[in-house]
Design an enzyme around this catalytic site. Sequence first.
Site, PDB file in Angstrom:
ATOM      1  N   ASP A  60     -62.226 -87.079  17.060  1.00 18.22           N
ATOM      2  CA  ASP A  60     -61.867 -86.320  18.250  1.00 18.22           C
ATOM      3  C   ASP A  60     -60.916 -87.172  19.080  1.00 18.22           C
ATOM      4  O   ASP A  60     -61.318 -88.149  19.707  1.00 18.22           O
ATOM      5  CB  ASP A  60     -63.124 -85.977  19.056  1.00 18.22           C
ATOM      6  CG  ASP A  60     -62.834 -85.106  20.268  1.00 18.22           C
ATOM      7  OD1 ASP A  60     -61.646 -84.875  20.565  1.00 18.22           O
ATOM      8  OD2 ASP A  60     -63.796 -84.659  20.923  1.00 18.22           O
ATOM      9  N   ASN A  87     -49.274 -83.541  17.179  1.00 14.76           N
ATOM     10  CA  ASN A  87     -49.408 -82.088  17.238  1.00 14.76           C
ATOM     11  C   ASN A  87     -50.685 -81.639  17.941  1.00 14.76           C
ATOM     12  O   ASN A  87     -50.737 -80.540  18.485  1.00 14.76           O
ATOM     13  CB  ASN A  87     -49.362 -81.517  15.816  1.00 14.76           C
ATOM     14  CG  ASN A  87     -49.783 -80.068  15.767  1.00 14.76           C
ATOM     15  OD1 ASN A  87     -49.065 -79.178  16.222  1.00 14.76           O
ATOM     16  ND2 ASN A  87     -50.973 -79.817  15.218  1.00 14.76           N
ATOM     17  N   TYR A 152     -52.371 -76.685  31.311  1.00 14.69           N
ATOM     18  CA  TYR A 152     -51.730 -76.713  29.989  1.00 14.69           C
ATOM     19  C   TYR A 152     -50.207 -76.809  30.117  1.00 14.69           C
ATOM     20  O   TYR A 152     -49.575 -77.670  29.489  1.00 14.69           O
ATOM     21  CB  TYR A 152     -52.113 -75.466  29.197  1.00 14.69           C
ATOM     22  CG  TYR A 152     -51.365 -75.341  27.888  1.00 14.69           C
ATOM     23  CD1 TYR A 152     -51.720 -76.127  26.790  1.00 14.69           C
ATOM     24  CD2 TYR A 152     -50.297 -74.457  27.747  1.00 14.69           C
ATOM     25  CE1 TYR A 152     -51.029 -76.031  25.589  1.00 14.69           C
ATOM     26  CE2 TYR A 152     -49.601 -74.355  26.555  1.00 14.69           C
ATOM     27  CZ  TYR A 152     -49.975 -75.139  25.469  1.00 14.69           C
ATOM     28  OH  TYR A 152     -49.285 -75.048  24.287  1.00 14.69           O
ATOM     29  N   LYS A 156     -47.585 -79.917  28.969  1.00 12.26           N
ATOM     30  CA  LYS A 156     -46.460 -79.751  28.048  1.00 12.26           C
ATOM     31  C   LYS A 156     -45.139 -80.124  28.709  1.00 12.26           C
ATOM     32  O   LYS A 156     -44.219 -80.609  28.039  1.00 12.26           O
ATOM     33  CB  LYS A 156     -46.427 -78.327  27.506  1.00 12.26           C
ATOM     34  CG  LYS A 156     -47.620 -78.006  26.604  1.00 12.26           C
ATOM     35  CD  LYS A 156     -47.770 -79.011  25.468  1.00 12.26           C
ATOM     36  CE  LYS A 156     -48.902 -78.670  24.516  1.00 12.26           C
ATOM     37  NZ  LYS A 156     -49.028 -79.635  23.396  1.00 12.26           N
TER      38      LYS A 156
END
Length: 259
Positions: A60, A87, A152, A156
């Site tokens: 993890d 990724n 989120y 990014k």
Amino acid sequence: MNTYALITGASKGIGRALALQLAKKGYPVLLVARSKDELQALATEIITIYQVQARWLAIDLSDSHASEKVVNWCTDNSYAVSVLINNAGYGLWGSFENVDIEGQLNVIGLNINALIKLTHGFIPLLKQQPKAYILNVGSTAAYQAVPTLAVYSATKAFVLSFTRALRYELKGSVISVSCLSPGPTDTGFAHRAGLDAFADLAAKFNMQPEEVAAIGLKGLFNKKAEIVPGLLNKLSVTGARLLPKALIEKIGGDLYKSK
């Protein structure tokens, strides 16, 4: 090839597609994700079909010491890495104040902290190769603030900015750094984010992970700074750059508002 490509989040979705396509190109692969069974099955598939080495590590990456363990796994086993693909990542949908704060911090831990630690740990190893590549997987959400996906989209945006800065710092070295920013893709992201209510809408715009991976790898090996797959996604990014931010935020907020 004697050097490995390491892919995080390799057990499914874009990561899985990247691993398969790299193996098809002749790269032995190092597969990193949480799911032992899925990694083992993918490694077996790669070895059987493409007859290249496939090693895996179930871990993890949101754990604070996980990135160091991945680097040590490679050095202890003398895995020479020339391609690093960051990724692994996910998001949580909902109003920021109503989403569990530990979950939000875990998103930051995986999307930012793990990526930073892995990249920092692997740069010395990548520099030992004649040519090396780093691909950080971002999102079209990097180009705009997205209400109900606030953390989120912010992570990014960080990935995109970090990638461009690192690319400049490593200019002239053997390492080329790129950012792949997919839009909606047919992966498990929406389910994990809690976006099942938008499944029908997403299906109209989804790209397939195999297509995203192919475009991503082509851009990576052509040393592109930013890779945005798909015409609609390119238009979305262009709109986010040109249109007023308040308008873009309203569009995003209306699109993902609670049903």
